[in-house]
Design an enzyme around this catalytic site. Structure first.
Site, PDB file in Angstrom:
ATOM      1  N   ARG A   1       0.823  -1.214   0.000  1.00 19.99           N
ATOM      2  CA  ARG A   1       0.000   0.000   0.000  1.00 19.99           C
ATOM      3  C   ARG A   1       0.858   1.265   0.000  1.00 19.99           C
ATOM      4  O   ARG A   1       0.417   2.330  -0.429  1.00 19.99           O
ATOM      5  CB  ARG A   1      -0.936   0.011   1.207  1.00 19.99           C
ATOM      6  CG  ARG A   1      -2.128  -0.943   1.091  1.00 19.99           C
ATOM      7  CD  ARG A   1      -3.105  -0.718   2.237  1.00 19.99           C
ATOM      8  NE  ARG A   1      -4.343  -1.465   2.034  1.00 19.99           N
ATOM      9  CZ  ARG A   1      -4.621  -2.616   2.615  1.00 19.99           C
ATOM     10  NH1 ARG A   1      -3.735  -3.162   3.451  1.00 19.99           N
ATOM     11  NH2 ARG A   1      -5.764  -3.240   2.377  1.00 19.99           N
TER      12      ARG A   1
ATOM     13  N   GLU B   1       4.386 -19.799   1.013  1.00 19.91           N
ATOM     14  CA  GLU B   1       3.461 -20.477   1.927  1.00 19.91           C
ATOM     15  C   GLU B   1       3.487 -21.968   1.624  1.00 19.91           C
ATOM     16  O   GLU B   1       3.272 -22.383   0.490  1.00 19.91           O
ATOM     17  CB  GLU B   1       2.046 -19.926   1.766  1.00 19.91           C
ATOM     18  CG  GLU B   1       0.947 -20.744   2.456  1.00 19.91           C
ATOM     19  CD  GLU B   1       1.207 -20.980   3.932  1.00 19.91           C
ATOM     20  OE1 GLU B   1       1.027 -22.137   4.383  1.00 19.91           O
ATOM     21  OE2 GLU B   1       1.602 -20.021   4.637  1.00 19.91           O
TER      22      GLU B   1
ATOM     23  N   CYS C   1      -8.551 -19.917  14.124  1.00 15.86           N
ATOM     24  CA  CYS C   1      -9.489 -19.997  15.245  1.00 15.86           C
ATOM     25  C   CYS C   1     -10.846 -20.541  14.818  1.00 15.86           C
ATOM     26  O   CYS C   1     -11.631 -20.995  15.658  1.00 15.86           O
ATOM     27  CB  CYS C   1      -9.667 -18.624  15.883  1.00 15.86           C
ATOM     28  SG  CYS C   1      -8.153 -17.930  16.565  1.00 15.86           S
TER      29      CYS C   1
END
Length: 459
Positions: free
Chosen positions: A23, A36, A46
């Site tokens: 950004r 990843e 969660c």
């Protein structure tokens, strides 16, 4: 030539850092490559128990942004199923293994974000090829367990080993799927994140729901047949089961960091400063479940792996990488969970923490109700406060109750964050209406009781 940012880890902290850096700096100024090793980016760990239980319909519901969104919207080169296996700080490069196509790639970096997360604790007896044993940390872990639960023959019995947040939540998830669930905890109580008197309320509710709870019991091995788990071996015999879920907590994923020479703190996690920079390691940042941070009440370095912190820390790192200025000023350990309809909240220090930090304190427990006593659906609520003696400063709080219980911890967290005393808290202007609270809110009742306790001990 554009600088290059390498991000290790594509979940909350890593992708928050990458997004914030983008950004503030365009591609001509900064190239960003994110590695990843799993199948998903930016997902809610969660939420996994609620996917397992069927409350959430599918894994896509837990993904905030997929890899293609990062590529298209943020111009980030996301390399899925790539595991970084080495960091060379002298050569300023990382080595990543392609887990699908094979082979390795090396990429240089000017800036590096280490956001490798945490890994489930897996004792020696659970390091096995026996099928049906699951850690529970990533969305890939959740997918593997879902597949197992839907296998033929479908499991009917489950053993959850460990009674922390993930253990309790997974016990609920498996119960809701119709399995017979036994929770095994080595300590005298599950839910060690709250004091024993509050944990007992959780134990009682879980037993009422049908969870078999075995405390003070150590697991030493597994019983298997035909390559599948059939039992959990304990000091009091074998507990038959068709699936085992490990709820023993996590440790910071720091093996790669340690091999590279990044400093670790006393908690075992990567040390960082308030801007998320790794000390004495120019151009290297770390964030998320792999780092330690300051506990604002005890003043001690702690490892608190929560998605709320990971997102904030990643954002701070990204702003700073992008040329801005931001700091992460610490944690107070606020957390909530539930077991079916029972809600649990906590913030700050437990009695054991306060004692270890050297505080003189009082603790009080107040019994109240979630709503006005005459309003339909009112349920009991227990609030515990820990306050410093003689100042009265709030040190910690815990809540166990039913409807409208857990989120009350947020008001207590704000009071704790700002160093309020329990005397000041008695005058808090809290919302009141019979469907939501009695005229004296449980938080106010507990604060008044703490004030009384401080005065009783003044002489």
């Amino acid at each position: 030539m554009a600088q290059r940012l390498i991000v290790i880890g594509g979940n909350a902290a890593g992708m928050a850092a990458a997004s914030q850096a983008r950004r503030r700096r365009d591609r001509a100024d900064l190239e960003i490559v994110a590695f990843e090793r799993g199948h998903f980016t930016s997902y809610s760990s969660c939420g996994i128990p609620y996917w397992i239980s069927g409350t959430v319909s599918g894994p896509e519901e837990l993904v905030a942004r997929d890899p293609e969104t990062f590529r298209r919207r943020f111009d980030i080169d996301v390399r899925m199923r790539h595991e970084v296996v080495a960091i060379d700080l002298d050569r300023r490069e990382v080595t990543a293994r392609d887990l699908v196509g094979g082979g390795e790639v090396r990429e240089r970096f000017d800036e590096l974000v280490y956001a490798a997360g945490a890994v489930p604790l897996r004792p020696a007896w659970a390091q096995t090829d026996v099928e049906g044993v699951f850690g529970m940390q990533t969305l890939d872990d959740g997918a593997a367990l879902r597949d197992w639960l839907e296998s033929d023959p479908a499991p009917r019995r489950a053993v959850v080993v460990g009674g922390g947040y993930i253990g309790v939540e997974m016990a609920e998830a498996l119960l809701l799927r119709g399995l017979s669930v036994t929770l095994v905890e080595q300590a005298d109580q599950p839910m060690s994140t709250v004091d024993g008197d509050m944990a007992e309320l959780v134990v009682e509710a879980m037993r009422d729901l049908g969870v078999h709870i075995r405390t003070g019991l150590s697991v030493s091995g597994l019983e298997e047949r035909d390559g599948r788990v059939r039992g959990v071996v304990t000091g009091e015999g074998t507990i038959p089961t068709d699936v085992v879920v490990l709820g023993l907590g996590v440790r910071p994923n720091t093996d790669l960091a340690a091999d590279a020479g990044l400093p670790l703190g006393p908690s075992g996690a990567v040390r960082v400063d308030r801007r998320m920079r790794v000390p004495d390691t120019p151009g290297v940042w770390a964030a998320g479940d792999c780092v330690e941070c300051l506990h604002r009440v005890s003043g001690m370095p702690v490892h608190v792996p929560l998605g709320t912190h990971a997102n904030k820390q990643g954002r701070v790192a990204g702003i700073n990488i992008g040329g801005g200025y931001a700091t992460f000023t610490g944690v107070i350990g606020t957390a909530v969970t539930k077991v079916c309809d029972l809600e649990v909240g906590r913030t700050g220090l437990r009695e054991t923490d306060a004692r270890a930090a050297g505080f003189d304190f009082v603790s009080v427990v107040a019994e109240s109700t979630s709503r006005a006593g005459y309003y339909p659906g009112t349920r009991p609520m227990t609030v515990k406060l820990i306050a410093e003696r003689p100042s009265g400063r709030l040190l910690g709080a815990q809540i166990v109750g039913w409807s409208e219980a857990a989120k009350r911890i947020d008001g207590l967290a704000v009071a704790l964050w700002n160093g309020m005393t329990v005397d000041e808290m008695t005058a808090l202007d809290l919302g009141y209406a019979p469907p939501y609270a009695p005229v004296w809110d449980p938080v106010l009742i507990a604060a008044r009781k703490a004030v009384d306790a401080l005065h009783d001990g003044a002489g």
